[in-house]
Design a protein around this motif. Structure first.
Motif, PDB file in Angstrom:
ATOM      1  N   VAL A 188       5.679 -39.554  51.455  1.00  0.00           N
ATOM      2  CA  VAL A 188       4.673 -40.521  51.027  1.00  0.00           C
ATOM      3  C   VAL A 188       5.242 -41.389  49.913  1.00  0.00           C
ATOM      4  N   GLY A 189       5.036 -42.680  50.009  1.00  0.00           N
ATOM      5  CA  GLY A 189       5.441 -43.612  48.959  1.00  0.00           C
ATOM      6  C   GLY A 189       4.231 -44.171  48.237  1.00  0.00           C
ATOM      7  N   ILE A 190       4.338 -44.298  46.926  1.00  0.00           N
ATOM      8  CA  ILE A 190       3.279 -44.890  46.109  1.00  0.00           C
ATOM      9  C   ILE A 190       3.849 -46.128  45.427  1.00  0.00           C
ATOM     10  N   VAL A 191       3.362 -47.293  45.812  1.00  0.00           N
ATOM     11  CA  VAL A 191       3.829 -48.548  45.230  1.00  0.00           C
ATOM     12  C   VAL A 191       2.974 -48.889  44.013  1.00  0.00           C
ATOM     13  N   GLY A 192       3.613 -48.964  42.845  1.00  0.00           N
ATOM     14  CA  GLY A 192       2.902 -49.248  41.610  1.00  0.00           C
ATOM     15  C   GLY A 192       2.396 -47.969  40.985  1.00  0.00           C
ATOM     16  N   VAL A 193       3.221 -47.346  40.137  1.00  0.00           N
ATOM     17  CA  VAL A 193       2.826 -46.058  39.548  1.00  0.00           C
ATOM     18  C   VAL A 193       2.239 -46.315  38.167  1.00  0.00           C
ATOM     19  N   GLY A 194       0.958 -46.685  38.178  1.00  0.00           N
ATOM     20  CA  GLY A 194       0.215 -46.912  36.948  1.00  0.00           C
ATOM     21  C   GLY A 194      -1.053 -46.083  36.974  1.00  0.00           C
ATOM     22  N   GLY A 195      -2.162 -46.668  36.507  1.00  0.00           N
ATOM     23  CA  GLY A 195      -3.416 -45.939  36.454  1.00  0.00           C
ATOM     24  C   GLY A 195      -3.856 -45.426  37.803  1.00  0.00           C
ATOM     25  N   LEU A 196      -3.745 -46.268  38.845  1.00  0.00           N
ATOM     26  CA  LEU A 196      -4.047 -45.833  40.204  1.00  0.00           C
ATOM     27  C   LEU A 196      -2.909 -45.005  40.788  1.00  0.00           C
ATOM     28  N   GLY A 197      -1.711 -45.553  40.704  1.00  0.00           N
ATOM     29  CA  GLY A 197      -0.575 -44.955  41.381  1.00  0.00           C
ATOM     30  C   GLY A 197      -0.243 -43.546  40.946  1.00  0.00           C
ATOM     31  N   HIS A 198      -0.441 -43.236  39.674  1.00  0.00           N
ATOM     32  CA  HIS A 198      -0.098 -41.882  39.239  1.00  0.00           C
ATOM     33  C   HIS A 198      -1.040 -40.858  39.877  1.00  0.00           C
ATOM     34  N   MET A 345      -5.072 -52.495  27.894  1.00  0.00           N
ATOM     35  CA  MET A 345      -4.994 -52.265  29.335  1.00  0.00           C
ATOM     36  C   MET A 345      -4.411 -53.498  30.029  1.00  0.00           C
ATOM     37  N   GLU A 346      -4.876 -54.660  29.652  1.00  0.00           N
ATOM     38  CA  GLU A 346      -4.385 -55.909  30.215  1.00  0.00           C
ATOM     39  C   GLU A 346      -2.895 -56.083  29.951  1.00  0.00           C
ATOM     40  N   ALA A 347      -2.438 -55.601  28.802  1.00  0.00           N
ATOM     41  CA  ALA A 347      -1.030 -55.722  28.417  1.00  0.00           C
ATOM     42  C   ALA A 347      -0.148 -54.648  29.051  1.00  0.00           C
ATOM     43  N   GLY A 348      -0.751 -53.746  29.828  1.00  0.00           N
ATOM     44  CA  GLY A 348       0.016 -52.723  30.514  1.00  0.00           C
ATOM     45  C   GLY A 348       0.469 -51.571  29.646  1.00  0.00           C
ATOM     46  N   LYS A 349      -0.251 -51.322  28.557  1.00  0.00           N
ATOM     47  CA  LYS A 349       0.170 -50.282  27.621  1.00  0.00           C
ATOM     48  C   LYS A 349      -0.338 -48.887  27.988  1.00  0.00           C
ATOM     49  N   ALA A 350      -1.313 -48.805  28.891  1.00  0.00           N
ATOM     50  CA  ALA A 350      -1.903 -47.497  29.218  1.00  0.00           C
ATOM     51  C   ALA A 350      -0.890 -46.602  29.917  1.00  0.00           C
ATOM     52  N   ARG A 351      -0.874 -45.323  29.541  1.00  0.00           N
ATOM     53  CA  ARG A 351      -0.040 -44.308  30.195  1.00  0.00           C
ATOM     54  C   ARG A 351      -0.889 -43.067  30.457  1.00  0.00           C
ATOM     55  N   TYR A 352      -1.647 -42.997  31.547  1.00  0.00           N
ATOM     56  CA  TYR A 352      -1.759 -44.078  32.515  1.00  0.00           C
ATOM     57  C   TYR A 352      -3.208 -44.521  32.659  1.00  0.00           C
ATOM     58  N   ARG A 353      -4.111 -43.854  31.955  1.00  0.00           N
ATOM     59  CA  ARG A 353      -5.526 -44.194  32.068  1.00  0.00           C
ATOM     60  C   ARG A 353      -6.210 -44.015  30.717  1.00  0.00           C
ATOM     61  N   TYR A 354      -6.779 -45.091  30.183  1.00  0.00           N
ATOM     62  CA  TYR A 354      -7.608 -44.987  28.985  1.00  0.00           C
ATOM     63  C   TYR A 354      -8.981 -44.445  29.381  1.00  0.00           C
TER      64      TYR A 354
END
Length: 366
Positions: A188-198, A345-354
């Motif tokens: 399985v591949g997850i494109v975009g490992v951020g708040g959703l992707g993680h 959040m807009e600046a992409g600073k979340a790791r990975y969910r506030y």
């Protein structure tokens, strides 16, 4: 049922400038009470990328004032007499949907597809209810009122701060993974490992995938993504010829990226013959890159979309999370810090969910 003497207060977005940290604290009038409803005293609310889109009217004109937030966890303080599965005092959650038609002859609702109901699909915030019932308001607030069918009891064993982002972010990934065959024997591949992707990495592993590949732009996330549980990592900006080296190696890809400039053709090339690409990221305007017909034909590739999940899927996901002790990466922040949290959040600073923590001693001072 308990007292109806509750004052609803929250962070009001008044115009598109709100996304720049300009929400204002104030009272709001929830939808008119019905005996199918549940009032929730909120303890936690996750910050989702959807909140930013809605605050700036990115998906069409938002009906301001709007209180965003659809990853809600708290205590049921008022329960309508027609709600049988929730009682006052229960720890409950609400995701991105507040109501559908729920009619017996509905092709979607009658088959557990409430999140795709074409007759009525009311969002947890920013929607106008039919029949003059008012407007839906979300979870950057002291309280929330939602139809009981979409209020989910939170199982023991999951911390409220962890459960909150699962109500939208978690199920948005869990649903397509489950529906499109994630499990033993699959890559399985997850494109975009951020708040959703993680969440995609966490749930793909929990569902038994043999291999999970995190796919993101920068190599700086590599160690974090491997620590979350991915087996491999592809940095599309930094790993030369990544799409050639990894051609036809993945069975299922879930795409969380919301950009019309993403290298979609190269992502599709990563799929094995007969593989599936599922898009869950929703960009402003809804535009995605064009797809070449020969890419689809040559690999017998399926392209699909998925949005949030039905109540039964949320319940199933939470049960799995409790059984597997799934721990999302969350960063708690006080509700008083909501404006700065949105900016961060807009600046992409979340790791990975506030996750906003709502406490009376804080809200009483706002």
């Amino acid at each position: 049922m308990a007292s109806s003497d509750v004052k609803f207060q929250g962070w009001l977005g008044l115009d598109p400038e709100s996304v720049k940290g300009k929400m204002q604290w104030g009272e709001f009038e929830p939808k008119k009470w019905e005996e199918e409803d549940v009032d929730i005293e909120i303890s936690h609310c996750g910050i989702c990328g959807s909140d930013l889109h809605m605050l700036r009217s990115g998906w069409g004109q938002t009906p301001y004032p709007c209180v965003v937030g659809h990853e809600i966890v708290g205590k049921a303080v008022r329960v309508g007499k027609n709600v049988k599965h929730i009682k006052v005092g229960d720890r409950v959650g609400v995701g991105a949907q507040a109501r559908s038609c729920l009619e017996a002859d509905c092709p979607e609702c009658s088959h557990g597809l409430e999140n795709h109901c074409a007759r009525e699909n009311t969002n947890t915030y920013g929607s106008i209810y039919p029949n003059g019932l008012g407007k839906s308001y979300g979870g950057y607030a002291t309280h929330n009122r939602t139809n009981g069918h979409f209020v989910i009891k939170i199982p023991d064993g999951i911390d409220s701060a962890d459960a909150a982002p699962m109500m939208c972010g978690g199920v948005t990934m869990y649903s397509p993974l489950r529906r499109y065959g994630c499990g033993p024997g699959k890559t399985v591949g997850i494109v975009g490992v951020g708040g959703l992707g993680h969440f995609g990495v966490l749930f793909a592993k929990a569902l038994g995938a043999d291999k999970v590949v995190g796919i993101s732009r920068k190599s700086e996330k590599r160690e974090e993504v491997l620590k979350i549980g991915a087996d491999e990592y592809i940095a599309t900006d930094d790993d030369g010829d990544w799409h050639k080296k990894n051609k036809r190696t993945i069975d299922l890809i879930i795409g969380t990226v919301s950009s019309a400039k993403m290298p979609l053709t190269q992502y599709l090339g990563l799929l094995k013959v007969g593989g599936t690409f599922v898009q869950v990221g929703a960009p402003d305007g809804g535009e995605l890159p064009p797809v070449n017909a020969f890419t689809l034909i040559g690999g017998s590739i399926k392209v699909a979309g998925s949005g949030i999940g039905a109540p039964w899927e949320i319940e199933e996901m939470l049960k799995l999370a409790a059984e597997k002790n799934i721990k999302p990466w969350v960063q708690p922040r006080p509700i008083s810090d909501a404006n700065q949290a949105v900016v961060d959040m807009e600046a992409g600073k979340a790791r990975y969910r506030y996750v906003l923590e709502v406490k009376k001693e804080i809200t009483e001072k706002l």
